[in-house]
Design an enzyme around this catalytic site. Sequence first.
Site, PDB file in Angstrom:
ATOM      1  N   ASP A  10      52.483  -2.101  -6.936  1.00 34.96           N
ATOM      2  CA  ASP A  10      53.523  -3.129  -7.004  1.00 34.96           C
ATOM      3  C   ASP A  10      54.506  -2.845  -5.879  1.00 34.96           C
ATOM      4  O   ASP A  10      54.546  -1.744  -5.324  1.00 34.96           O
ATOM      5  CB  ASP A  10      54.241  -3.071  -8.370  1.00 34.96           C
ATOM      6  CG  ASP A  10      55.377  -4.083  -8.465  1.00 34.96           C
ATOM      7  OD1 ASP A  10      55.169  -5.241  -8.054  1.00 34.96           O
ATOM      8  OD2 ASP A  10      56.476  -3.717  -8.905  1.00 34.96           O
ATOM      9  N   SER A  11      55.340  -3.847  -5.583  1.00 32.07           N
ATOM     10  CA  SER A  11      56.381  -3.662  -4.579  1.00 32.07           C
ATOM     11  C   SER A  11      57.382  -2.583  -5.013  1.00 32.07           C
ATOM     12  O   SER A  11      58.088  -2.030  -4.177  1.00 32.07           O
ATOM     13  CB  SER A  11      57.114  -4.978  -4.367  1.00 32.07           C
ATOM     14  OG  SER A  11      57.616  -5.448  -5.602  1.00 32.07           O
ATOM     15  N   CYS A  73      51.826  -6.964  -8.869  1.00 35.65           N
ATOM     16  CA  CYS A  73      52.936  -7.709  -8.272  1.00 35.65           C
ATOM     17  C   CYS A  73      52.584  -9.195  -8.136  1.00 35.65           C
ATOM     18  O   CYS A  73      51.569  -9.547  -7.517  1.00 35.65           O
ATOM     19  CB  CYS A  73      53.185  -7.104  -6.889  1.00 35.65           C
ATOM     20  SG  CYS A  73      54.514  -7.850  -5.965  1.00 35.65           S
ATOM     21  N   GLU A 152      67.041  -5.055 -12.667  1.00 38.34           N
ATOM     22  CA  GLU A 152      67.174  -3.689 -12.132  1.00 38.34           C
ATOM     23  C   GLU A 152      68.557  -3.115 -12.381  1.00 38.34           C
ATOM     24  O   GLU A 152      68.734  -1.902 -12.383  1.00 38.34           O
ATOM     25  CB  GLU A 152      66.816  -3.674 -10.650  1.00 38.34           C
ATOM     26  CG  GLU A 152      65.362  -4.044 -10.484  1.00 38.34           C
ATOM     27  CD  GLU A 152      64.716  -3.533  -9.220  1.00 38.34           C
ATOM     28  OE1 GLU A 152      65.444  -3.160  -8.293  1.00 38.34           O
ATOM     29  OE2 GLU A 152      63.470  -3.521  -9.201  1.00 38.34           O
ATOM     30  N   CYS A 186      56.431 -12.967 -12.406  1.00 36.11           N
ATOM     31  CA  CYS A 186      56.989 -11.843 -11.643  1.00 36.11           C
ATOM     32  C   CYS A 186      57.077 -10.648 -12.592  1.00 36.11           C
ATOM     33  O   CYS A 186      57.398 -10.820 -13.785  1.00 36.11           O
ATOM     34  CB  CYS A 186      58.376 -12.225 -11.127  1.00 36.11           C
ATOM     35  SG  CYS A 186      59.330 -10.866 -10.449  1.00 36.11           S
ATOM     36  N   HIS A 188      59.143  -8.467 -13.231  1.00 37.26           N
ATOM     37  CA  HIS A 188      60.384  -8.164 -13.940  1.00 37.26           C
ATOM     38  C   HIS A 188      60.673  -9.111 -15.113  1.00 37.26           C
ATOM     39  O   HIS A 188      61.442  -8.770 -16.010  1.00 37.26           O
ATOM     40  CB  HIS A 188      61.574  -8.229 -12.984  1.00 37.26           C
ATOM     41  CG  HIS A 188      61.615  -7.118 -11.985  1.00 37.26           C
ATOM     42  ND1 HIS A 188      60.566  -6.821 -11.149  1.00 37.26           N
ATOM     43  CD2 HIS A 188      62.604  -6.239 -11.683  1.00 37.26           C
ATOM     44  CE1 HIS A 188      60.904  -5.800 -10.373  1.00 37.26           C
ATOM     45  NE2 HIS A 188      62.134  -5.423 -10.684  1.00 37.26           N
TER      46      HIS A 188
HETATM   47  N1  DGL Z   1      57.129  -7.218  -7.949  1.00 38.33           N
HETATM   48  C1  DGL Z   1      57.646  -8.475  -7.459  1.00 38.33           C
HETATM   49  C2  DGL Z   1      56.837  -9.622  -8.069  1.00 38.33           C
HETATM   50  O1  DGL Z   1      56.237  -9.477  -9.121  1.00 38.33           O
HETATM   51  C3  DGL Z   1      59.125  -8.616  -7.748  1.00 38.33           C
HETATM   52  C4  DGL Z   1      60.016  -7.732  -6.897  1.00 38.33           C
HETATM   53  C5  DGL Z   1      59.914  -8.055  -5.413  1.00 38.33           C
HETATM   54  O2  DGL Z   1      60.410  -9.105  -4.965  1.00 38.33           O
HETATM   55  O3  DGL Z   1      59.305  -7.254  -4.706  1.00 38.33           O
HETATM   56  O4  DGL Z   1      56.780 -10.666  -7.497  1.00 38.33           O
END
Ligand code: DGL
Length: 271
Positions: A10-11, A73, A152, A186, A188
């Site tokens: 993931d990012s 992600c 976050e 997403c 989050h």
């Molecule tokens: N992990 C990213 C997503 O699911 C969210 C956070 C980011 O923008 O990197 O799209």
Amino acid sequence: MDTRPIGVFDSGLGGLTAVRQLRRVLPGEDIVYFGDTGRVPYGSRGRQTIVQYARQDIRFLLSQNVKFLMAACGTVSSTYPSDEAARLPVPYTGVVGAAARKAAQATRNGRVGVIGTAATIRSGSYAAQLRELVPGVQIVARACPLFVPLVENGHVGDGDPVTTLVIDQYLREVRDAGVDTLILGCTHYPLLKKMIGEYMGDAVTLIDPGKVTAIETAAALADLDLTSGRAEGGRVRYYVSDTPEAFTELETLFLGEYAGGAVEQIAIETY
Ligand code: DGL
């Protein structure tokens, strides 16, 4: 049977919500998790940068001898080219396909909402898959960039006043369009599920892409004869690209049951 680990990336640390689901359905599998905490967020970046980052994330996980790759992600899943994914040496899945399939099953009135990062919504990834699955589907898509920093920074408590205000700003149009299904596109957003659910109302089904992808991954591993053969005892190794301290601050939020364990920092730009 294959005892190599599953690679999840993931990012950042949001992908731990998917690890949590994977551990629930596949308790006997080892997992290697990479969170690109040094370069998060991806969702506000351009396509080329996201693809380049995804390639490095994948190369790192392949160097860890994984048997299966999961992009937890939403942004990477929406951007990484499928033809490139098909040429990888191990099976790859993003989270878009499973979520779109689940939404297609869930909708009764053919109106589906999709929320995600700016890059995810711009890509039209969910809309494209939904159109193939549900003829005549109406899609209401909305980028919700403030949700990531809100989560976050811990604004996840039921009734949090800031999050309540932002939910109303972003989701009013989606709710008023009469969708009966909403994809939380997403990593989050599942942490805001309760608040989003209350806002949208009981009649709206919320789809958590990490959860449904974990379930499809379990089936795929069985089909491909890639399961470890163990019923429990799977371990997780964590890697990040920024200092591990940030990990320990956020892990409980995303992973829930995380009980400690090594977190190693790697230089992702060298992959
Ligand atoms: N992990 C990213 C997503 O699911 C969210 C956070 C980011 O923008 O990197 O799209």
